[in-house]
Design an enzyme around this catalytic site. Sequence first.
Site, PDB file in Angstrom:
ATOM      1  N   ALA A 109      16.550  -3.363  -1.407  1.00 24.61           N
ATOM      2  CA  ALA A 109      15.920  -2.163  -1.981  1.00 24.61           C
ATOM      3  C   ALA A 109      14.489  -2.541  -2.349  1.00 24.61           C
ATOM      4  CB  ALA A 109      16.672  -1.699  -3.230  1.00 24.61           C
ATOM      5  N   GLU A 110      13.554  -1.733  -1.869  1.00 20.79           N
ATOM      6  CA  GLU A 110      12.119  -2.020  -1.957  1.00 20.79           C
ATOM      7  C   GLU A 110      11.633  -2.345  -3.378  1.00 20.79           C
ATOM      8  OE1 GLU A 110       9.456   1.450  -1.253  1.00 20.79           O
ATOM      9  OE2 GLU A 110       9.401   0.549   0.747  1.00 20.79           O
TER      10      GLU A 110
END
Lengths: 220, 220, 253, 253
Positions: free
Chosen positions: B45-46
Amino acid sequence: MDARVLIAKRAAMELQNGQLVNLGFGMPTQASNYLPDGVKVMFHAENGVFGVGPKPTASEAKADMTNAGSEPITLAPGAAIMDLATSLGAMRTGLLDVTILGALEVDQLGNIANWAVDRNGKWWPGIGGAMDLCYGTKKVIACLMHADKSGESKIMKKCTLPLTGKGCVSTIITDKAVFEVGDKVLILKEHAPGVTLDEIKRLTDADFIVAETFGEMKLD
Amino acid sequence: MDARVLIAKRAAMELQNGQLVNLGFGMPTQASNYLPDGVKVMFHAENGVFGVGPKPTASEAKADMTNAGSEPITLAPGAAIMDLATSLGAMRTGLLDVTILGALEVDQLGNIANWAVDRNGKWWPGIGGAMDLCYGTKKVIACLMHADKSGESKIMKKCTLPLTGKGCVSTIITDKAVFEVGDKVLILKEHAPGVTLDEIKRLTDADFIVAETFGEMKLD
Amino acid sequence: MSKFDNKLKTLDEALAVIPKTDSVIMMGGFVGAGEPTCCIEWLIQNKISGITLITNEPGLSGFGRAMLYKNGLVKEIISSHVGTTVESTDEYLKGNLKVEQFYPMGTWIEKVRAGAMGLGGALIPVGVGILDEPGLFAELKEAKTVIEVNGVKCFVEPPLRAPVGLVKAWRADEMGNLEYRLTSMNCNAMVAMACDYTIAEVEEIVPVGTIPPERVGTPAPFVQAVVKGLSLKEHDEIYRQHWLKIGKLVPEK
Amino acid sequence: MSKFDNKLKTLDEALAVIPKTDSVIMMGGFVGAGEPTCCIEWLIQNKISGITLITNEPGLSGFGRAMLYKNGLVKEIISSHVGTTVESTDEYLKGNLKVEQFYPMGTWIEKVRAGAMGLGGALIPVGVGILDEPGLFAELKEAKTVIEVNGVKCFVEPPLRAPVGLVKAWRADEMGNLEYRLTSMNCNAMVAMACDYTIAEVEEIVPVGTIPPERVGTPAPFVQAVVKGLSLKEHDEIYRQHWLKIGKLVPEK
């Protein structure tokens, strides 16, 4: 009083309450033993600590609790541990208020040389974090013996050795005297107990003027 | 089967065991529901997570446990949380094996456009992390509807919208077909159930050749 | 100013440092997560307008930062996005929200880091050949210098700093050490180091010595003020209700 | 290679990736702290020579890395220092240890970080006007490009990466997540991300799920092999004896 103790004691007087401070190796490290009463500072260790505490006892010492010289440390309340990049970034970006550094040479332009001497035609021993410190730290205090063993002055017109910082030194503290760095000239502020102005003149290569307030170091 | 589910299912088949995967927003996120049996991947997840787990229940959900869309998440065993710079650095340096991204347009050079359309003469909505992903990730899979609502092909000779990545797409999956990106030409590999070669030709602006193995998508 | 004296302040005391108009504020947060919501409220109530907001993306519609655009308080955003909220989209398309410095997210965070760590800037290969295509981004600030290093072309991106920084952390001690919780660090720790006056909004204030040194996400010397925001329980509840409302969470039977 | 399969290996298995001669190895550690001592032992026993060692400084005399110079295994050091050990000084002054890439410590770590994070390089203002003084550092690698960004002159420093990285952490899970203990992270976490094949030497190996996600200092995907080194107790004892011997600790009555 031993010259190195004198310098460390006088240097410690430059520290003010609430400052984030880095003490270089050797003589400057002793300054932490002579903090003036009521002055509380936070010590930075280059390998990634804000809030270095007093030396640990043998049983307290841990392999994973060390300073930049791999010496055992404790942590003061409110200490923080960080990675090397953040520690060096704090130095470079000027978060530290003051650093007390040893020096091989200083000069009247506020230059300091403390990372290299010529041995077998090679520069030795190395830069480490000193250049980052001199670049970023607001106040750089240089501590060194006034003259080398052969009596040559280390307080020069112009450094001859490779520089660590250019025009970054604000205060020079030696076993003989205390100078502030002015505009391309030093300002003699204090003399060590028993040291005369003539002796300082004889031992100082740099140009300097004598401050009105010139007097003996007050080592409370 | 709903077109978006078809695309998500087929895209999930591209994922292999042991990979570190980033799923873009919208359609690609669904791919996590259709992992082939025996295939275990780690989701990135960024905002700074390796190892995003399944959705939490209402009682499990926490304000401080979110993904890049501020949706509630859980963490898989062995997950790691990091700061934003390290997460974006992992994307830029190519640590991620594969990313499945939505797209507005793709073309036969492997370019992808997914960050901007012209509204009132301004580019909108924004780049976010997609450009870093396309730059660094080894395998970029583009997922999009084959044609827009007016029947215009989104599988083009040359993208018209601002690019997110140049020559970075390896596989294009639409509701009609699957292409690999060759040397300045697309290679048609599969067609969706019930879709003919002619229909694909009619809807595809880009030049493409038909692979010998051309056949129907195998959606086990 | 002491690097480790008591930094606890009320919102009024801490935010008094922000000029009424034309301030430059850098703010932490990732979409709706880890935003200094009470500070944002304060900006709105005190009508702090003409803000240049340096932030990773605009935020989450109907939430925190989105209310700043809704109230027309932001004149420019320096970010990686402008469309993550309806409110910023509105202001942008109406021409009220300038977007001249527009970067890939990785570039934005590296520019902030360069500002935080005293670097000359950041060398970024991402977007070369795209963001510098002539004419494509006429209105974007275009002075994109490109140099080649070891055969790799990269943009020379100047650092980003701000006079005032607003960040969110889980808890702080009185000295200003901040601890972040789970995924809510995101860019908060970096923003905290890239500002001259950093204000940290926290859910809990604890005595010095509570936060283990290894868990300090932002060391005290980087922080100038600590303000008390909502509690952890309140935050969890707000998010839970929001997620239930937008269907991201299934209500338990 | 799986990003999160079991990465536990013996020293022989893990270090087999290092060529017999002319290897390039990046190593963590700060003076004597946080060094992969067993991996170093292995390099000596297996006479891995002609090493180009990329490391923050040479180490601590009579300890860990110092033994590499003592055994004449290192032909070049890319570092911020060459004199922190007697052994490296000896080799250097005899002309057996090349020092061409010599940087301020902040520059060294930013070059490693540029390698780790896929940046084009680092823009460093420190040392401009000193390290580029003509003739002063004839033998130092001199291609020091200087550019000006927003009025600040800085060196354009290329990134540093290495095919093999040796780091030390406190503990790891089988997947390769690393946790560091107290001050021993130093540059280990950055080195771990800047190498194609990173080997982590740890004091303890724990089941997946033991290390809290917030305490993972190096996420598993960055690590290719985990090897068991000495235990924490052994390390503490070695250091305590060393400190007592060199007078850094006062023996308790």
